[in-house]
Design a protein around this motif. Structure first.
Motif, mmCIF file in Angstrom:
data_model
loop_
_atom_site.group_PDB
_atom_site.id
_atom_site.type_symbol
_atom_site.label_atom_id
_atom_site.label_comp_id
_atom_site.label_asym_id
_atom_site.label_seq_id
_atom_site.Cartn_x
_atom_site.Cartn_y
_atom_site.Cartn_z
ATOM 1 N N TRP A 41 106.605 31.893 -29.862
ATOM 2 C CA TRP A 41 107.719 31.884 -30.821
ATOM 3 C C TRP A 41 107.813 33.229 -31.531
ATOM 4 C CZ3 TRP A 41 111.657 28.717 -32.071
ATOM 5 C CH2 TRP A 41 112.247 28.858 -33.319
ATOM 6 N N GLN A 44 109.039 36.040 -29.372
ATOM 7 C CA GLN A 44 110.467 35.942 -29.131
ATOM 8 C C GLN A 44 111.280 36.483 -30.307
ATOM 9 O OE1 GLN A 44 111.541 31.932 -28.201
ATOM 10 N NE2 GLN A 44 113.666 32.467 -27.729
ATOM 11 N N HIS A 45 110.849 36.157 -31.519
ATOM 12 C CA HIS A 45 111.665 36.497 -32.692
ATOM 13 C C HIS A 45 111.085 37.609 -33.550
ATOM 14 C CE1 HIS A 45 114.339 33.086 -32.030
ATOM 15 N NE2 HIS A 45 113.256 32.406 -31.712
ATOM 16 N N GLY A 46 109.939 38.121 -33.201
ATOM 17 C CA GLY A 46 109.325 39.145 -34.030
ATOM 18 C C GLY A 46 108.518 38.524 -35.164
ATOM 19 N N LEU A 47 107.914 39.389 -35.949
ATOM 20 C CA LEU A 47 107.054 38.903 -37.034
ATOM 21 C C LEU A 47 107.858 38.281 -38.174
ATOM 22 C CD1 LEU A 47 104.584 41.862 -36.883
ATOM 23 C CD2 LEU A 47 103.840 39.488 -36.858
ATOM 24 N N ALA A 48 109.161 38.201 -38.000
ATOM 25 C CA ALA A 48 109.990 37.544 -39.015
ATOM 26 C C ALA A 48 109.586 36.079 -39.178
ATOM 27 C CB ALA A 48 111.466 37.640 -38.633
ATOM 28 N N VAL A 49 108.937 35.510 -38.174
ATOM 29 C CA VAL A 49 108.556 34.093 -38.262
ATOM 30 C C VAL A 49 107.301 33.894 -39.107
ATOM 31 C CG1 VAL A 49 109.595 33.553 -36.031
ATOM 32 C CG2 VAL A 49 107.169 34.131 -36.140
ATOM 33 N N THR A 50 106.682 34.984 -39.573
ATOM 34 C CA THR A 50 105.533 34.850 -40.464
ATOM 35 C C THR A 50 106.022 34.829 -41.910
ATOM 36 O OG1 THR A 50 105.257 37.231 -40.706
ATOM 37 C CG2 THR A 50 104.107 36.183 -38.860
ATOM 38 N N GLY A 51 105.102 34.578 -42.833
ATOM 39 C CA GLY A 51 105.467 34.597 -44.255
ATOM 40 C C GLY A 51 105.391 35.996 -44.834
ATOM 41 N N LEU A 52 105.186 36.984 -43.972
ATOM 42 C CA LEU A 52 104.998 38.356 -44.446
ATOM 43 C C LEU A 52 106.335 39.015 -44.760
ATOM 44 C CD1 LEU A 52 102.441 39.316 -41.679
ATOM 45 C CD2 LEU A 52 101.894 38.990 -44.097
ATOM 46 N N SER A 53 106.267 40.041 -45.585
ATOM 47 C CA SER A 53 107.437 40.864 -45.853
ATOM 48 C C SER A 53 106.941 42.224 -46.313
ATOM 49 C CB SER A 53 108.329 40.207 -46.901
ATOM 50 O OG SER A 53 109.523 40.935 -47.057
ATOM 51 N N ASP A 54 107.853 43.076 -46.776
ATOM 52 C CA ASP A 54 107.442 44.400 -47.223
ATOM 53 C C ASP A 54 107.002 44.366 -48.676
ATOM 54 O OD1 ASP A 54 108.410 45.789 -44.777
ATOM 55 O OD2 ASP A 54 110.324 44.982 -45.486
ATOM 56 N N GLY A 122 103.287 44.608 -34.492
ATOM 57 C CA GLY A 122 104.673 44.293 -34.145
ATOM 58 C C GLY A 122 104.983 44.618 -32.692
ATOM 59 N N SER A 396 102.968 31.176 -42.991
ATOM 60 C CA SER A 396 103.885 30.259 -42.312
ATOM 61 C C SER A 396 103.101 29.410 -41.321
ATOM 62 C CB SER A 396 104.947 31.063 -41.568
ATOM 63 O OG SER A 396 104.341 31.737 -40.482
ATOM 64 N N VAL A 398 103.312 29.358 -38.204
ATOM 65 C CA VAL A 398 102.871 30.167 -37.065
ATOM 66 C C VAL A 398 101.527 30.824 -37.378
ATOM 67 C CG1 VAL A 398 103.450 32.147 -35.624
ATOM 68 C CG2 VAL A 398 105.232 30.557 -36.299
ATOM 69 N N GLN B 269 102.394 51.490 -44.297
ATOM 70 C CA GLN B 269 102.968 50.792 -45.449
ATOM 71 C C GLN B 269 101.884 50.476 -46.477
ATOM 72 O OE1 GLN B 269 104.884 47.028 -44.549
ATOM 73 N NE2 GLN B 269 106.313 47.302 -46.225
ATOM 74 N N TRP B 281 111.102 43.406 -39.098
ATOM 75 C CA TRP B 281 110.422 42.126 -38.841
ATOM 76 C C TRP B 281 111.017 41.392 -37.645
ATOM 77 C CZ3 TRP B 281 105.920 41.491 -41.151
ATOM 78 C CH2 TRP B 281 105.683 42.178 -42.336
ATOM 79 N N GLY B 337 109.749 45.396 -34.594
ATOM 80 C CA GLY B 337 108.294 45.577 -34.582
ATOM 81 C C GLY B 337 107.828 46.975 -34.924
#
Lengths: 443, 491
Positions: A41, A44-54, A122, A396, A398, B269, B281, B337
């Motif tokens: 998953w 497919q969608h990148g690390l956007a599916v984690t709870g992480l951010s900048d 990533g 998340s 994942v 970062q 992301w 990424g």
């Protein structure tokens, strides 16, 4: 009457397979598959599916559970090999039966740590090539490259160490081992003669010496904490106590892991005379010592973080002290430490089952502490102007599946190894034949 | 009593950074005063004298030289005078005169202005200063000069010239792009933020240019902090990168990410003290075709195979907005990424957008178009560049503090009036300079202290839309969480 340990004992897992084995394999398989699904998953969608951010205006943290799991697993790995090396180096014969278990735990845990780095990046597709191409330049300045370097070195050392000790066992037990893995045995025992035994023994001793020096200096007391403590931008990390702190956590986690493994193994394979109560009790006491050191170093950090700390350090310490996860980690550790000490005065408090409860408790506490350390560090940077952008991080599903998955995969690793070669050294049985009868009287 | 006791403890004596201007004032005052010449007062001088008495050298000569060194710095006597007055005495005492002026005199006789410049150059380097003191060998003289050298250094930097922060490893004569941002001119309209989003096609919330409104609990005055990447000459992000994706471009000091190499470990970062990095992301919201990539149809590696001349022609003819003159993929938002951040618009600097765009950045254009002109981008090594010219003008525009006080001073409260002050009071700073990153953004205006807090600005981010009609987002996590929630539900 004390039973004498024999070759039959250590061969038992290779010859008998119970229903429970398949149940364990099934459960661990499901756990691993859950993670595989999660990771696909993510791919497919990148690390956007984690709870992480900048961090910064993003209001999140950029390193989270994956790196937390990396530190946790690598800690278990380092602690495991230190345990095993200490047994060989200092001739702590009582713990000889757990030496190989600790080494195997190291290999399994280290693989999971490496996997977490892969999952964390990533662009895992570029990982190896990009690192290799620029290695000669980046090794001068990037702690992450130092990390890759020593972990590789360490993996080679550990694998060599395990392979060398396996030659002795496999060449002697060859006839009793399952035919399915013949090619593997042939590779491992390639060119074996009995004349090499004393030489291999010396080599193993030197490897153990190298590991015991490397692990605190360069590995879990060095490069791993340096990934964080060398960053002046994050006051929660920029702290020279991190090396010892990481090391005590690593040793506590590894001993806990070995206790759990020993407990399960002896129950399944009737190894009460090999992995005796005495061994478990001794390991619990060592656990107590390292938990004490862990708490002591926490005290150092908290005191210097609250007394007259610079604003940025005070802020991150205050946030840490206000977080329930921190008090879970510390509370569990204090309670376990108190019980371990109490059992020294009143031995009846201790039981093998309680040792396992302690171990699970400590493993949860160390994982919680390390993830919190990461997250709080990034949420309270030195440049405090972003404080108005509320940062929050919760792993998340994942990411949580990575915890389930790695534990499952290490379990599968052990289940497989049990069927391939003895997880207790022949030496342990042989030394029991000699001078170890008295150690089992307590049974 | 050891000599160490008297070494200039820069926090406690008048030489400390914060007090530098005061110290200088009192030197000027006290030069006329017969009681003592040193800014620390006559008590200090007595101790100096005592210390010098303990050495094997002439204490009186030392004290006299120290006094005249003060006069020299105050401009009352010239260097030639100072040098000649003591030359014989110094040779008598030490058998040689190796004061820095000695060399300078031999080098360029008859060019008095040059000496001052060279002297201050020498003073800018600690090592040289220590070396000088050692050569002079005169305790008090050295203390006097040493203290004043530190004063000079501290008052000059960072206002004097943006060139002061040039990196050690940056080649002489190179370009070094940077900015002077006048926070006093900023009104928080966020046009620069939108200009950057339009230029680079960044995802919602990935505000490479970010503007914070802040206040300090003591003042409650509304202040702004305009925060692009600081393009540090000693960039920690480039240092920690395990694959050299984050790098400093040799030609002009731009700190860039090679999107073809980046592995997305996000260590840059973590190492950046300013929080300017935004990770890609998920898949970029703006597809590559919409990035004005040009139509040369060549991949990065194909571009790199061309000769530099051919490559630059190709990039410029097609208006490539992704590759820089080296054919590296460093401009606009990155691939999924990889790490992104403010780039200082390399394809503009390389002429891909046309000659008229060289030396400009999207945020500055947006700021100028609003009539604010708070952002001044250009080559900091070129004294005629826009930021350096602006800085010069800002210095000239400063109001003399005495004028400011006119009509305000109450006779009875005269005691509270600030000391007369000849130096410019222009407030200039670099962000977190103490970390040693050598940032190439110089700010004019109020510096946020440790107690500064971000508050809601005059223009909320979500009130703005970019040219692709996407809403501008303040907090990036609000956007990335959309995917997480979906991911959680989908699991």
């Amino acid at each position: 009457m004390t039973r004498e340990p024999s070759e039959e004992d250590i061969l038992r897992p290779l010859k008998h397979t119970s229903m429970w084995y398949f149940v364990a394999l099934g459960i661990a398989g499901i756990g691993a598959l859950i993670w595989v699904a999660g990771y696909l998953w993510q791919l497919q969608h990148g690390l956007a599916v984690t709870g992480l951010s900048d961090w910064g205006s993003g209001g999140g943290v950029t390193w989270g559970m994956y790196i937390g799991l990396f530190i946790w697993w690598v800690g278990i790995a380092h602690g495991g090999i230190i345990l095993s090396a200490a047994v060989r180096l200092l001739g702590m014969d009582r713990y000889q039966p757990v030496a190989r278990l600790a080494e195997l735990l190291t290999i399994g845990a280290l693989s999971m740590a490496g996997l977490m780095i892969l999952v964390h990046t990533g662009r895992p597709d570029r990982l190896v090539w990009s690192v290799v191409v620029s290695y000669t330049e980046t090794v001068h300045s990037s702690p992450l490259v130092w990390d890759v370097t020593v972990i590789t070195l360490y993996f080679v050392l550990t694998a060599t160490y395990l392979a060398l000790t396996l030659r002795y066992d496999i060449s002697r037990l060859r006839d009793d081992l399952p035919g399915l893995f013949t090619p593997f045995y042939e590779v491992v025992t390639l060119g074996y003669t009995e004349e090499e035994d004393p030489i291999v023994e010396r080599m193993v001793w030197w490897l153990a010496l190298a590991i015991i020096i490397l692990a605190p200096l360069l590995l879990h007391g060095g490069v791993i904490p340096w990934l964080f403590q060398l960053m002046p931008s994050m006051p929660g990390w920029f702290d020279s106590v991190q090396g010892p702190q990481f090391l005590t956590i690593a040793l506590s986690s590894a001993i806990s892991g070995v206790i759990i493994l020993s407990y399960v193994m002896r129950a399944r394979y009737d190894w009460y005379h090999l992995l005796s109560d005495n061994v478990l009790r001794g390991l619990t006491n060592w656990l107590g010592l390292f938990v004490l050191l862990f708490l002591w170093l926490q005290l150092q950090q908290v005191i210097s973080g609250v007394f007259a700390a610079p604003i940025s350090v005070g802020t991150v310490t205050g946030a840490m002290l206000g977080h329930p996860v921190y008090w879970f980690a510390i509370g569990v550790s204090v309670l376990i430490l108190a019980l371990i000490f109490a059992s020294a005065i009143r031995p009846s408090i201790w039981s093998p089952t309680l040792a396992v409860v302690f171990s699970v408790g400590i493993l949860s506490a160390t994982l919680a502490e390390k993830v919190l350390f990461l997250v709080e560090g990034l949420q309270y940077p030195g440049f405090g102007l972003y404080a108005a952008i509320p940062g929050a991080y919760f792993p998340s599903l994942v990411e949580i599946s990575a915890f389930v998955g790695t534990v499952s995969m290490v379990t599968i690793f052990f289940l497989v190894v049990l069927k391939v070669f003895p997880v207790i050294e022949l030496h342990a049985v042989e030394s029991h034949d000699g001078d170890h009868g008295h150690a089992e009287v307590a049974d | 009593m050891s000599a160490d006791d008297h070494s200039c403890g820069r926090d406690s004596c008048g030489c400390s950074e914060g007090n530098s201007s005061t110290a200088k004032t009192s030197i000027l005052d006290q030069l006329g005063d017969e009681e003592g010449f040193h800014p620390m007062g006559s008590g200090w001088e007595d101790e100096m004298r005592e210390m010098l008495d303990d050495t094997e050298y002439d204490a009186e000569l030392g004290m006299e030289m120290a006094r005249d060194a003060m006069r020299l710095v105050a401009g009352e006597i010239s260097e030639e005078e100072f040098y000649e007055q003591y030359h014989d005495a110094v040779v008598d005492e030490f058998e040689t005169d190796e004061r820095p002026m000695a060399e300078l005199f031999e080098e360029d006789e008859g060019e008095p202005d040059g000496h001052v410049a060279k002297l201050s150059e020498l003073s800018a380097e600690d090592v040289t200063r220590r070396d000088t003191m050692k050569k002079v060998g005169l305790g008090a003289g050295a203390i006097g000069l040493g203290g004043l050298f530190s004063n000079d250094q501290n008052t000059e930097d960072p206002v004097s010239s943006t060139a002061a922060a040039a990196s050690d490893d940056h080649r002489e004569g190179d370009q070094r792009y940077g900015m002077v941002i006048d926070l006093e001119r900023c009104d928080g309209c966020l046009e620069c933020v939108v200009g950057c989003i339009d230029e680079n096609g960044t995802d919602r919330g990935a505000n490479w240019m970010y503007v914070m409104t802040w206040e300090d609990q003591n003042t409650e005055q509304e202040n702004f902090m305009v925060r692009p990447c600081q393009h540090c000459s000693n960039a920690p992000c480039a240092k920690v990168c395990p694959v050299q994706a984050r790098h400093i471009r040799d030609r002009d000091g731009l700190v860039l990410t090679d999107y073809e190499t980046c592995i997305g470990c996000r260590y840059c970062q973590v190492a950046c003290p300013y929080g300017v990095n935004y990770f890609q992301w998920g898949d970029p919201e703006i597809p590559t075709d919409d990035l004005m990539t040009g139509d040369h149809g060549l991949s990065g590696s194909e571009l790199r195979e061309l000769s530099e001349e051919e490559r630059v022609d190709t990039l410029q003819d097609s208006g490539d907005h992704i590759h820089d003159y080296r054919g590296r993929e460093v401009d606009s938002r990155g691939r999924v990424g990889t790490m992104g951040k403010c780039t200082f618009c390399p394809s503009r600097q390389d002429g891909n957008m046309g000659e008229e765009y060289v030396g400009t950045v999207a945020c500055m254009d947006a700021c100028d178009s609003q009539g604010m002109s708070a952002i001044h981008f250009g080559d900091l090594n070129d004294e005629n560049s826009r930021p350096n010219r602006y800085l010069e003008r800002a210095k000239e525009m400063q109001v003399d503090p005495e004028d400011k006080q006119e009509g305000v001073i109450d006779e009875e409260e005269d005691i509270w009036a600030p000391a007369p002050h000849g130096e410019s009071q222009l407030s200039a700073f670099r962000l977190l300079e103490e970390i040693g990153t050598q940032p190439n953004i110089l700010y004019l205006g109020n510096e946020p202290g440790p107690e500064a807090e971000q508050i809601e600005g005059p223009v909320p981010y979500d009130r703005l839309r970019d040219s692709r009609d996407r809403q501008v987002v303040d907090r990036r996590k609000d956007v990335t969480d959309e995917m997480t929630d979906f991911g959680a539900a989908g699991d």
